[in-house]
Design a protein around this motif. Structure first.
Motif, short mmCIF file in Angstrom:
data_model
loop_
_atom_site.label_atom_id
_atom_site.label_comp_id
_atom_site.label_asym_id
_atom_site.label_seq_id
_atom_site.Cartn_x
_atom_site.Cartn_y
_atom_site.Cartn_z
N GLY A 63 33.77 35.04 41.20
CA GLY A 63 33.59 33.59 41.21
C GLY A 63 34.92 32.86 41.16
O GLY A 63 35.79 33.06 41.99
N CYS A 64 35.11 32.00 40.16
CA CYS A 64 36.27 31.12 40.13
C CYS A 64 37.53 31.84 39.66
O CYS A 64 37.49 32.99 39.25
N ALA A 65 38.65 31.12 39.72
CA ALA A 65 39.96 31.72 39.43
C ALA A 65 40.45 31.38 38.03
O ALA A 65 41.65 31.49 37.76
N TRP A 66 39.56 30.98 37.13
CA TRP A 66 40.01 30.63 35.78
C TRP A 66 40.55 31.89 35.09
O TRP A 66 39.97 32.96 35.19
N PRO A 67 41.66 31.77 34.36
CA PRO A 67 42.29 32.96 33.77
C PRO A 67 41.60 33.43 32.49
O PRO A 67 40.78 32.73 31.90
N ARG A 166 38.03 35.34 48.21
CA ARG A 166 37.62 36.54 47.48
C ARG A 166 38.50 37.75 47.84
O ARG A 166 38.54 38.74 47.10
N THR A 167 39.21 37.67 48.95
CA THR A 167 39.98 38.79 49.46
C THR A 167 41.10 39.17 48.49
O THR A 167 41.82 38.31 47.97
N SER A 168 41.26 40.46 48.24
CA SER A 168 42.27 40.94 47.29
C SER A 168 43.68 40.74 47.83
O SER A 168 43.89 40.52 49.03
N ARG A 404 41.87 26.12 40.70
CA ARG A 404 41.40 26.74 41.94
C ARG A 404 39.94 27.15 41.82
O ARG A 404 39.48 27.56 40.76
N GLY A 405 39.25 27.10 42.97
CA GLY A 405 37.82 27.32 42.94
C GLY A 405 37.35 28.68 43.37
O GLY A 405 36.17 28.97 43.32
N HIS A 406 38.24 29.56 43.82
CA HIS A 406 37.81 30.89 44.24
C HIS A 406 38.78 31.91 43.66
O HIS A 406 39.96 31.66 43.52
N SER A 407 38.28 33.10 43.38
CA SER A 407 38.94 34.04 42.48
C SER A 407 40.31 34.50 42.92
O SER A 407 41.13 34.83 42.09
N ASN A 408 40.61 34.57 44.22
CA ASN A 408 41.96 34.96 44.62
C ASN A 408 42.51 34.07 45.71
O ASN A 408 43.38 34.49 46.47
N GLN A 524 40.68 53.83 43.80
CA GLN A 524 41.64 52.75 43.99
C GLN A 524 41.32 51.56 43.09
O GLN A 524 40.21 51.42 42.58
N PHE A 525 42.32 50.71 42.92
CA PHE A 525 42.08 49.39 42.36
C PHE A 525 42.78 48.37 43.25
O PHE A 525 43.68 48.72 44.04
N VAL A 526 42.36 47.12 43.17
CA VAL A 526 43.04 46.04 43.86
C VAL A 526 43.54 45.05 42.82
O VAL A 526 43.26 45.18 41.63
N THR A 527 44.28 44.05 43.27
CA THR A 527 44.81 43.05 42.36
C THR A 527 44.46 41.65 42.85
O THR A 527 44.21 41.42 44.03
#
Length: 756
Positions: A63-67, A166-168, A404-408, A524-527
C-alpha cells in the motif's frame, strides 16, 4: 474461511447515507480488517501473512509509503494496508478458464471492483488481433511478440514504458536500463499524476525533490500543518505518528475542504485506551476552498515578515537566495483577496499565524490536495517559503513532508524512472554498462497519452498499475490506447487496463510482495524506499499463486534478452538469477547506494543522504535554498457551477476498489455519489438523494459527462464538491494540468449539474 468472488456486479446506484463520523480507526477498523482478510485469505493464512507486514524479516506493505520506526508493533499495519495485502494474498484465482468464459467486451462492461475481486492471474495471456478473448500463451511466445512489435517500430521513441509505484528498486533499475539501452527516455510513471508537482517545486527551492524529515522529526515537532491530505484513509499509520507528536506537545493544523474523521480523533487500535477514547488531533481546522492554499500561505508569509523578531535572519542570510524579491512580492498579499480565495475568516488565519509564530520546529505535510491544480508547483514553493522564513529546513523536528501514496514510488524515481533524467545519472549509467543512453527528454503520462492519440507512440508496456483507470480524460485516453499496436501489462490482478487494449495485448502475471521469490541462486529479496528516504528489504513468505508466475526482474531481464539479443553486453541472465548482482550495479550508478548489498542486509535498512536535511547544503542552481515569488492564483468558478475535487473512498487504494463503502463519510453500498454543501445544493436546486449528471466545463468546449450521481448533502467548503475517482476521471481534461509538472489538475474541475 475464504469466500468465492462475486459473480455479478453489485447494485451501486442506491447508496445508503448516514452522518459522517468524527473518529477514525478503533474497533470498527479491526472488525473490517478481519472481515476482508478472512474473505480473501481465510483465518490461518490471514495470521501467517499479516504478522509479516512491515516487519524487519517480512515484506513491505504494497500500500502506501509511510515509514516504520525502528521498534515495530506485532501488528505493524493499518486497515487499508491489510486490505491491500489481503487482495494480493487472496486464495481466489483467475485462470485461463475464466478468460475463456468472459470475452473482453464483457470485462470492459464490468466495474473495477468486480474485476479486482476475481483474484490472482495465474498464467500469461494473449489477446490476438481481432479476437474477443484472451488465450493462454507461453512466456517464450509472449516475449517473442514483444520483441516483434518493438523491433518493428520506426523509432524507439514510439514505445512507452510505464511504471507503477509498487515496482521494487531492483525491477525499476532494470526497467529503465532496458528502456535506455533500447533507445528511449519514454518512462512515464504514476508520480507524474501525483507528486510530480512536489518534486518540481522542491528541486527548484531546496535542490532535492524529496521530503526532508524523518519519523523522529514528526515526534519532535512543535507544529505540524497537514494540508490537502486525508491520513485517516490514505495513510492511516501516519495517525500514530501524529498521536505521538501530540503526546509530546505538538500542535496540529489541518487545511482541507472536507472535514476528515482521522484528523478529528484517532482511536489507536494498538492500545485499549486508544480504542475506547482516542486522541483529538486537530488544534485548528481550516476548511479552505479548493485551490486556495497558495493564497493562504502567501498571506501567512507576509504576516510573518511583518512580525518583529519572527524571521530567522541568520538562516536567511547564510543559506537562502532571493529573500528581498520575495519579501517585496509578499507585501502585496491582500486580506480581502485571501478571504475570497480561501473561504476562511480573518480570526482563523490570525489563529494559524499565532501557532506558526509560537513554533520553533514546524513540519508541513501535504498530498494530492496541493499537487493536482494548475498552480500546484507555485503553491508548494509558497509552503517552502514559510519554512525558510523561520529556518525550518535542516533543523530537527522541522521540514517538508510530501506524503507519497504508493509504497515505492519514490524509490522508482531514485532508480531512474524519469522521462527527464539528470545528465549525471545517464553518464554514470553509460559508464557502468557501456551503452549510450538517449539524452532527449521522453514523454510523461499526459504526453504519452497524446502520443498514442496522435499515432506517435505504438507500444505501451506497463510495469504494474492500472494505466487506463488512473489517467485523466477517460474517453480520450481509452481511444488513444485502442490505437496502439500492442499493450502489455505486468499484473497480479485484473483491472480495466486489461479490458481496454491495443490491437494486440498481453497480460504478464507476476509475483507480489507477499510471494516467495526463488531464483537459480536461491531465495531473493527486493528493496523499497519509503516516503522519508529509508531503504529496506522486502521478503515475501507465501508460495506463489501459480507456478507460471515470473518476478518483475525476471520479466524485464527476459524481455531485454528477447528484444536486444546478443548485441547487448548487459548480463541480463545474471541479473535474473541473483538480485544481489543488480544491487552491486545500482551501488556504482546511484549516489547514496554505496555498499548496497551489505546495507540492505541490515534489519533496519539505511537512510539515503539528504543535503538540506543533513548539513543545510542545498544543491540548487544558486547553491542555496531559493525563495520564490509566483503570482497568487486560485480557481474562479462561474455562477451556477461548483469546483469538483476527485478523491478516494475509504474502501479504496488508488484505483483498487476493495468495497463499496466510505465508512468515515457515512456512505455505504455505492460509489456514484457527489458531495455538495447543503447551502450550495439549495441554491442549485439539488435535493439530498436526487440524481444528477456531472458535466465538466473546460476551455475546449468539449462536453465531458459523468452520469447518474446521487447527491449527498455534506459539510464540504462552500463552492466545492467532491466525488470518487476513477469514476470522475472522465471529467478531467487531458490538457488541464499543473504548470511545470504537467500533473493532471484532478482537484480543480469546474462542473455543472444536469438532471440524470
Amino acid at each position: 474461511m475464504a469466500t468465492k468472488p462475486p459473480t455479478g456486479d453489485p447494485v451501486q446506484d442506491a447508496p445508503h447515507v448516514t452522518p459522517p463520523q468524527h473518529a477514525a480507526a478503533g474497533l470498527p477498523a479491526i472488525a473490517h480488517t478481519l472481515k476482508i482478510a478472512n474473505e480473501q485469505m481465510g483465518l490461518a493464512r490471514t495470521a501467517r501473512t499479516l504478522l509479516k507486514v512491515n516487519q524487519k524479516d517480512g515484506f513491505d506493505c504494497p500500500g502506501c509509503a509511510w515509514p516504520e520506526g525502528d521498534k515495530r508493533h506485532t501488528a505493524e499495519f493499518c486497515e487499508n494496508g491489510a486490505k491491500a495485502v489481503a487482495e494480493e494474498a487472496t486464495l481466489r484465482r483467475v485462470t485461463p478458464d475464466f478468460f475463456a468464459a468472459h470475452p473482453v467486451p464483457e470485462l470492459a462492461a464490468r466495474s473495477g471492483y468486480w474485476l479486482g475481486q476475481q483474484g490472482r492471474i495465474t498464467q500469461p495471456m494473449y489477446l490476438p488481433e481481432g479476437a474477443d478473448r484472451y488465450e493462454p500463451v507461453s512466456w517464450k511466445k509472449a516475449f517473442a511478440i514483444i520483441a516483434e512489435e518493438l523491433r518493428a517500430l520506426s523509432s524507439p521513441d514510439e514505445a512507452l514504458f510505464y511504471t507503477s509505484g509498487r515496482t521494487s528498486n531492483e525491477a525499476a533499475f532494470l526497467f529503465q536500463l532496458f528502456a535506455r539501452e533500447f533507445g528511449t527516455n519514454n518512462l512515464p510513471d504514476c508520480s507524474n499524476m501525483c507528486h510530480e508537482s512536489s518534486g518540481s517545486a522542491l528541486s527548484e527551492t531546496i535542490g532535492i525533490g524529496k521530503g526532508s524529515v524523518s519519523l523522529e522529526d514528526l515526534h519532535r515537532a512543535d507544529l505540524i500543518i497537514v494540508a490537502g491530505q486525508n491520513p485517516g484513509t490514505n495513510h492511516p499509520r501516519m495517525l500514530s505518528a501524529l498521536e505521538k507528536a501530540k503526546e509530546a506537545g505538538a500542535k496540529i493544523i489541518s487545511v482541507n475542504p472536507l472535514p476528515e474523521a482521522g484528523m478529528e480523533r484517532f482511536k489507536n487500535p494498538q492500545t485499549p485506551l486508544g480504542m475506547l477514547k482516542g486522541t483529538a488531533l486537530n488544534d485548528l481546522f481550516l476548511q479552505i476552498r479548493i485551490g486556495g492554499d497558495q493564497a493562504l500561505f502567501r498571506l501567512l508569509n507576509k504576516l510573518v515578515i511583518e512580525t518583529e523578531g519572527a524571521l530567522d535572519e541568520d538562516f536567511i542570510r547564510e543559506h537562502t537566495h532571493g529573500y528581498e524579491a520575495f519579501a517585496a512580492a509578499a507585501k502585496d498579499a491582500d486580506w480581502d483577496e485571501t478571504l475570497t480565495a480561501t473561504g476562511l475568516t480573518r480570526p482563523e488565519i490570525e489563529r494559524a499565524l499565532a501557532m506558526v509564530l509560537a513554533s520553533k520546529r514546524t513540519i508541513i505535510c501535504w498530498a494530492m490536495g496541493l499537487t493536482q491544480h494548475k498552480h500546484s508547483v507555485a503553491t508548494i514553493r509558497e509552503v517552502v517559503n514559510l519554512l525558510l522564513l523561520r529556518g525550518n529546513i535542516g533543523r530537527p523536528g522541522a521540514g517538508v513532508c510530501p506524503v507519497r501514496g504508493h509504497s515505492n514510488v519514490q524509490g522508482d524515481r531514485t532508480m531512474g524512472i524519469f522521462e527527464r533524467p539528470a545528465p549525471a545519472f545517464l553518464d554514470a549509467l553509460d559508464k557502468e554498462f557501456g551503452i549510450t543512453s538517449p539524452r532527449a527528454h521522453g514523454y510523461d503520462v499526459v504526453r504519452s497519452i497524446e502520443a498514442l492519440r496522435d499515432g506517435r507512440a505504438k507500444v505501451l508496456f506497463a510495469m504494474g498499475g492500472n494505466f487506463v483507470g488512473a489517467t485523466p480524460d477517460t474517453e480520450v485516453t481509452e481511444a488513444a490506447i485502442r490505437r496502439a499496436s500492442l499493450t502489455v501489462h505486468v499484473s497480479t490482478k485484473l483491472n480495466r487496463s486489461h479490458a481496454v487494449t491495443g490491437r494486440r495485448a498481453l497480460i504478464l502475471p507476476t509475483l507480489g510482495r507477499t510471494d516467495k521469490d526463488v531464483q537459480k541462486s536461491g531465495r531473493q529479496f527486493v528493496t523499497v524506499e519509503d516516503s522519508m528516504g529509508m531503504v529496506h528489504a522486502s521478503r515475501g513468505n507465501l508460495a506463489p499463486a501459480s507456478p507460471h508466475l515470473l518476478s518483475e526482474p525476471a520479466i524485464v531481464a527476459r524481455m531485454a534478452r528477447a528484444v536486444l539479443g546478443t548485441a547487448s553486453r548487459t548480463p541480463w541472465e545474471e541479473f535474473e538469477n541473483d538480485y544481489a548482482a543488480i544491487r552491486d550495479r545500482i551501488a556504482r550508478v546511484v549516489p547514496g547506494f554505496e555498499d548496497f548489498n551489505a546495507r540492505a542486509a541490515r534489519p533496519e535498512g539505511f537512510r539515503l543522504p539528504h543535503g538540506p536535511r543533513d548539513e543545510r547544503r542545498f544543491p540548487t542552481r544558486t547553491g542555496k535554498a531559493n525563495f520564490t515569488a509566483a503570482p497568487v492564483e486560485y480557481p474562479k468558478v462561474p455562477a451556477g457551477r461548483l469546483l469538483l475535487q476527485t478523491l478516494r473512498s475509504h474502501d479504496q487504494y488508488n484505483t483498487t476498489i476493495y468495497g463499496l463503502d466510505d465508512r468515515y463519510r457515512g456512505i455505504t453500498g455505492g460509489r456514484r455519489i457527489v458531495m455538495v454543501n447543503p447551502q450550495d445544493a439549495a441554491e442549485l436546486g439539488l435535493a439530498d438523494g436526487s440524481y444528477t449528471d456531472l458535466v465538466g466545463e473546460w476551455k475546449d468546449g468539449v462536453e465531458r459527462r459523468a452520469p447518474g450521481f446521487r447527491v449527498v448533502h455534506y459539510p464540504t467548503a462552500r463552492g466545492c464538491a467532491a466525488a470518487y475517482y476513477p469514476e470522475t476521471n472522465v471529467l478531467v481534461p487531458l490538457d488541464s494540468t499543473a504548470d511545470t509538472s504537467n500533473t493532471p489538475a484532478s482537484k480543480s474541475v469546474v462542473v455543472r449539474f444536469e438532471p440524470a
